[in-house]
Write an enzyme that holds these catalytic residues in place. Structure first.
Site, PDB file in Angstrom:
ATOM      1  N   GLN A 235       0.850  -1.101   0.111  1.00 60.38           N
ATOM      2  CA  GLN A 235       0.364   0.001   0.359  1.00 60.38           C
ATOM      3  C   GLN A 235       0.344   1.473  -0.200  1.00 60.38           C
ATOM      4  O   GLN A 235       1.475   1.203   1.117  1.00 60.38           O
ATOM      5  CB  GLN A 235      -1.170   0.277   1.223  1.00 60.38           C
ATOM      6  CG  GLN A 235      -1.269   1.125   1.636  1.00 60.38           C
ATOM      7  CD  GLN A 235      -2.982   1.270   2.561  1.00 60.38           C
ATOM      8  OE1 GLN A 235      -2.562   1.839   3.317  1.00 60.38           O
ATOM      9  NE2 GLN A 235      -4.196   0.985   1.538  1.00 60.38           N
ATOM     10  N   HIS A 237       0.176   4.819   0.560  1.00 61.67           N
ATOM     11  CA  HIS A 237      -0.843   5.932   1.421  1.00 61.67           C
ATOM     12  C   HIS A 237      -0.530   7.184   0.613  1.00 61.67           C
ATOM     13  O   HIS A 237       0.631   8.022   0.228  1.00 61.67           O
ATOM     14  CB  HIS A 237      -0.310   6.142   2.886  1.00 61.67           C
ATOM     15  CG  HIS A 237      -1.452   6.660   3.400  1.00 61.67           C
ATOM     16  ND1 HIS A 237      -1.688   7.808   3.266  1.00 61.67           N
ATOM     17  CD2 HIS A 237      -1.373   6.270   4.678  1.00 61.67           C
ATOM     18  CE1 HIS A 237      -2.412   8.489   3.820  1.00 61.67           C
ATOM     19  NE2 HIS A 237      -2.593   7.201   5.375  1.00 61.67           N
ATOM     20  N   HIS A 350       3.600   2.668   2.440  1.00 65.72           N
ATOM     21  CA  HIS A 350       3.269   2.792   3.536  1.00 65.72           C
ATOM     22  C   HIS A 350       2.798   1.220   4.788  1.00 65.72           C
ATOM     23  O   HIS A 350       2.655   1.441   5.750  1.00 65.72           O
ATOM     24  CB  HIS A 350       1.882   3.601   3.495  1.00 65.72           C
ATOM     25  CG  HIS A 350       0.923   3.741   4.560  1.00 65.72           C
ATOM     26  ND1 HIS A 350       1.858   4.179   6.299  1.00 65.72           N
ATOM     27  CD2 HIS A 350       0.072   3.491   4.986  1.00 65.72           C
ATOM     28  CE1 HIS A 350       0.345   3.915   7.402  1.00 65.72           C
ATOM     29  NE2 HIS A 350      -0.398   3.462   6.671  1.00 65.72           N
ATOM     30  N   ARG A 385      -5.609  -2.385   1.661  1.00 67.30           N
ATOM     31  CA  ARG A 385      -6.162  -2.097   3.362  1.00 67.30           C
ATOM     32  C   ARG A 385      -6.807  -1.071   3.948  1.00 67.30           C
ATOM     33  O   ARG A 385      -6.608   0.393   3.511  1.00 67.30           O
ATOM     34  CB  ARG A 385      -4.830  -2.239   4.106  1.00 67.30           C
ATOM     35  CG  ARG A 385      -5.664  -2.054   5.359  1.00 67.30           C
ATOM     36  CD  ARG A 385      -4.627  -2.269   6.397  1.00 67.30           C
ATOM     37  NE  ARG A 385      -4.014  -1.421   6.276  1.00 67.30           N
ATOM     38  CZ  ARG A 385      -3.547   0.338   7.299  1.00 67.30           C
ATOM     39  NH1 ARG A 385      -4.673   0.602   7.463  1.00 67.30           N
ATOM     40  NH2 ARG A 385      -2.655   0.734   6.902  1.00 67.30           N
TER      41      ARG A 385
END
Lengths: 570, 243
Positions: A235, A237, A350, A385
């Site tokens: 991921q 961010h 992230h 997520r």
């Protein structure tokens, strides 16, 4: 068993003292196990401390229509249906009690006017769901768990790094490592081991992660024969700081958008209108990160190559109360007053959705006696997520891992440690001191970060990924020859030489998995395969060690039961 | 590109001395960036503790130009450039190596403080105005800069005093609206609150801007006075059930 080293024996040994590790320790202690927690830093400094925006739990304190079903649905949709459905179900159902429990152990969440835990909006969550303490929720959580664990008498081995998991035949037998302070070796004998070592962000140049996030647990488990799952899903961010250079990558909490922050480009356009007109700034992280990246790439970025994030339309006092650490972070590090000016933000590496493959109910890996929870484990988040689902992941599955590991320890006899494994682990650790002509581990690390940033970033393409694999081979070769200066006493260069091995292992797993998945789903975006692929939507990537070779295979995603399928179709 | 001259302490328990390094300055650079540059290019074995580099974990405490600071929040451009920047380990704690000190004493003190003990039968309703003060204390990131600057610990080595950090932790527990334990005798005896003579040095160095002296230590001192030296107030509290 070798008696040359300091030895500690535990029923349950936990590697990592973040939210998952501490919650696991508390549960295992509550079930009568003798528990040890090993951590690379001082207690209370783990990466959980940096979590800002909140912990997701369908308490329905603010939006009464919330419940586990909408939370489950949001989590699965956010993960583009690649999630382990059973984990997503357990997480949505149990996170509510886990939050209440934190409160009962002394955590003080922000309150609603009627005296309950306040909840805020976040990307991908249909309802206001994130319990929070301003923008320092992770600190509140880790301190609460730390105090609880200390009260229960947990043994903590601080500033100790594990370099190898030990096995007795197929089953786990303990772990080997070194004290960072003196450089002495130490061995742990344990019936169960739980890996709670967090993420892998330090393989990328621009990251919100601390020095600890070098993928140790995933690499240790992989070396011990466990399977890694869906390693392509990293991921980015959407909002890290972009200026000045020294702070590049530091997280800007999603709570800024949750509290009403607006994203604009240099033309003043709210560009999310183009990418997700329904959810706008509160779209999922994969979408927002790609949108900012695209705006910058197409020439509509800010002066320093980011987008503008503005919360200054809210009253200054409100901003300072709800986002105090963001206020201070920008004021002190970037000379920006966020109550008056917009922030400059851009994507930052992230979180790792992929990780060690575990069984949903017990967090057990494919190696008997080895468990994993938190970011180091995979399955709950699928391809992407949702914000707030990580802190809840830690306590839901930390607890489950602690329980299962304690139960496992009751059933098995004491393991034997193989002295030759210890000798090999010792030799590997001391090798860099024998190099006379090698280069600095810092140089190899910098090149790894640059390479992963440019070739295995937000957007991926086959040629880049193949080049990355070739580059990884060269970096691995260089890493075997790094030279360490000085003594074994608190020597960061030596520590990095070891961490580098873990980063190379996980980087290779990420790259191989990314190359295999010929589609774009969630955080994995292939320029050459821009759409979803039906077949890939039905399967997970598994990485496993066969001899000295990293093998990749695909397994069918477990089919959804009808009742849950119905929920998702609604 | 301009250059900074850094004088960084290098040594161990046996002793040590400042070593000079030259580091290029980039915009917005902090002292921790400079230390990382030294590790990456000149002294790979320079021992430094750090984690988040964002002022959230409290690991990178040191004394920059003589002042206790988080090195991750200390801007190079806020320091005078006409003289070397000195970076020393926290003086109150024994040096392990270079800038890394042995802070284990703090973890031992912490164990003496009884944990949160909720009131029986509570419905867990709490109101924001009743927890604002406690949330201020819970901002503490355990950087131990307050412990470092506290002259009782620093100059007199009076380890009978638990130090500002643990006054803050105890105050947070004592002022939690639903807590039922009584830590005031502990505050007086084992934590040695009497040693503090409220010079407020701790408050000045707190990177979280916690009003340590005014909001934590003085109210605790008042409770000690009430409990041990004011029998009428004690009686009133017993009758009304107030803490």
């Amino acid at each position: 068993m070798s008696d040359r080293f300091e030895t500690h024996e535990h029923d349950v040994l936990i590697i990592g003292a973040g939210g998952a590790g501490l919650r696991a320790a508390i549960e295992a202690l509550a079930h009568g196990a003798k528990v040890g927690v090993v951590c690379k830093s001082l207690l209370g400094k783990a990466h959980t401390v940096m979590a800002e925006g909140g912990i997701a739990a369908a308490m329905a304190n603010v939006d009464s229509a919330d419940g586990w079903i909408p939370h489950f649905r949001d989590t699965m949709r956010g993960g583009k249906m690649l999630n382990n459905w059973r984990m997503a179900q357990l997480h949505a159902q149990e996170s509510i009690d886990r939050v209440k429990e934190l409160e009962q152990w002394g955590a003080l969440f922000d309150r609603t006017s009627d005296g309950n835990i306040l909840q805020r909006a976040f990307g991908g969550h249909t309802f206001k769901r994130l319990c929070h303490v301003g923008d320092r929720t992770g600190l509140e959580m880790i301190r609460t768990l730390q105090d609880r664990g200390v009260e229960m008498g947990v043994d903590v081995y601080m500033e100790c790094t594990i370099t190898k998991l030990l096995k007795d035949g197929d089953r786990i037998a303990g772990a080997f490592g070194y004290w960072r302070e003196q450089g002495r070796f130490v061995q742990f004998k344990a019936k169960s081991v739980i890996i709670c070592t967090g993420g892998i962000g330090k393989s990328w140049k621009i990251t919100s992660n601390s020095w600890e996030c070098t993928g140790d647990g995933m690499a240790l488990a992989y070396d011990a024969g466990a399977e890694l799952l869906d390693m392509e899903f990293v991921q980015f961010h959407p909002t890290g700081m972009v200026w000045p250079p020294g702070v590049q990558g530091i997280l800007v909490t999603e709570a800024v958008r949750g509290e009403g922050g607006l994203l604009t480009n240099k033309l003043g356009e709210r560009f999310m209108q183009k990418y997700d007109p329904k959810k706008m700034e509160l779209s999922t992280r994969d979408v927002v990160a790609r949108s900012i990246y695209t705006e910058v790439k197409e020439g509509r970025g800010s002066e320093h190559g980011g987008a503008f994030l503005d919360i200054s339309h809210k009253p200054a006092e409100y901003v300072k109360q709800k986002l105090p650490s963001m206020y201070h972070q920008f004021k002190e590090l970037a000379d920006v007053d966020i109550t008056k000016q917009p922030m400059e933000v851009g994507p930052t590496c992230h979180y790792m959705m992929g990780g060690i493959r575990v069984e949903a109910e017990t967090a057990q890996t494919t190696v008997p006696g080895l468990f994993a929870a938190g970011e180091a484990a995979a399955g709950l988040h699928g391809a992407n997520r949702l914000g707030g689902n990580s802190l809840s992941d830690l306590v839901v599955f930390g607890r489950r891992a602690g329980l299962a590991a304690a139960e496992h320890a009751k059933k098995v006899s004491a393991p034997n440690i193989d002295a030759s494994e210890i000798e090999r682990a010792e030799r590997e650790m001391l090798a860099p001191f024998d190099q006379s002509a090698g280069e600095s581990p810092y140089a190899v690390h910098r090149d790894l970060q640059d390479m992963m940033q440019s070739l295995v970033g937000i957007f991926r393409v086959e040629d880049d990924l193949k080049t990355a694999l070739a580059e990884l081979d060269k970096l691995k070769e260089r890493a075997t020859k790094v030279r360490v200066e000085g003594s074994r006493m608190f020597n960061p260069g030596w520590h990095l030489a070891r961490d580098l091995q873990c980063m190379l292992t996980v980087s290779e797993a990420v790259t191989r998995s990314a190359l295999a998945r010929k589609e774009s789903r969630g955080a994995h975006s292939r320029i050459d395969y821009p759409g979803l692929d039906e077949q890939w939507g039905k399967q997970n990537n598994i990485t496993k060690r066969e001899g000295e070779t990293m093998m990749l295979k695909q397994v069918a995603r477990p089919p959804l039961p009808d009742d849950l399928k119905k929920i998702l179709d609604e | 590109m301009s250059e900074a001259v850094m004088q960084v302490f290098r040594g161990n328990r046996e002793g040590g001395s400042p070593v000079e390094f030259r580091v290029p300055i980039t915009p917005g650079m902090v002292v921790l960036d400079a230390l990382h540059h030294i590790q990456g290019h000149q002294a790979p074995d320079l021992a430094v503790r750090w984690n988040c580099k964002a002022g959230k974990c409290g690991s990178c405490s040191a004394e920059v130009n003589g002042r206790p600071r988080l090195t991750c929040k200390t801007r190079m451009d806020a320091l005078p450039t006409d003289q070397p920047i000195t970076v020393n380990p926290m003086k109150t704690f024994p040096v392990i190596k270079d800038l890394v000190t042995d802070v284990s004493w703090n973890y031992e003190v912490n164990k003496k403080i009884p944990a949160f003990k909720p009131k029986a039968g509570t419905d867990w309703k709490m109101y924001q105005e009743d927890i604002d003060r406690v949330q201020e204390f819970r901002k503490c990131i355990e950087c131990f800069l307050c412990q470092d600057v506290c002259h009782v610990l620093r100059d007199h080595d009076k380890k009978e005093f638990a130090g500002p950090r643990f006054m803050v932790r105890t105050a947070a527990l004592e002022m939690h609206p639903l807590d039922s334990a009584d830590r005031i005798p502990l505050v007086k005896k084992e934590l040695g609150i009497g040693y503090c003579n409220i010079t407020k040095c701790c408050t000045e160095v707190c990177p979280e801007e916690i009003h340590i002296t005014d909001n934590a230590i003085i109210p605790l001192k008042e409770r000690v006075v009430d409990e041990f030296y004011d029998p009428i107030a004690k009686l009133v509290r017993k009758i009304t059930g107030a803490k």
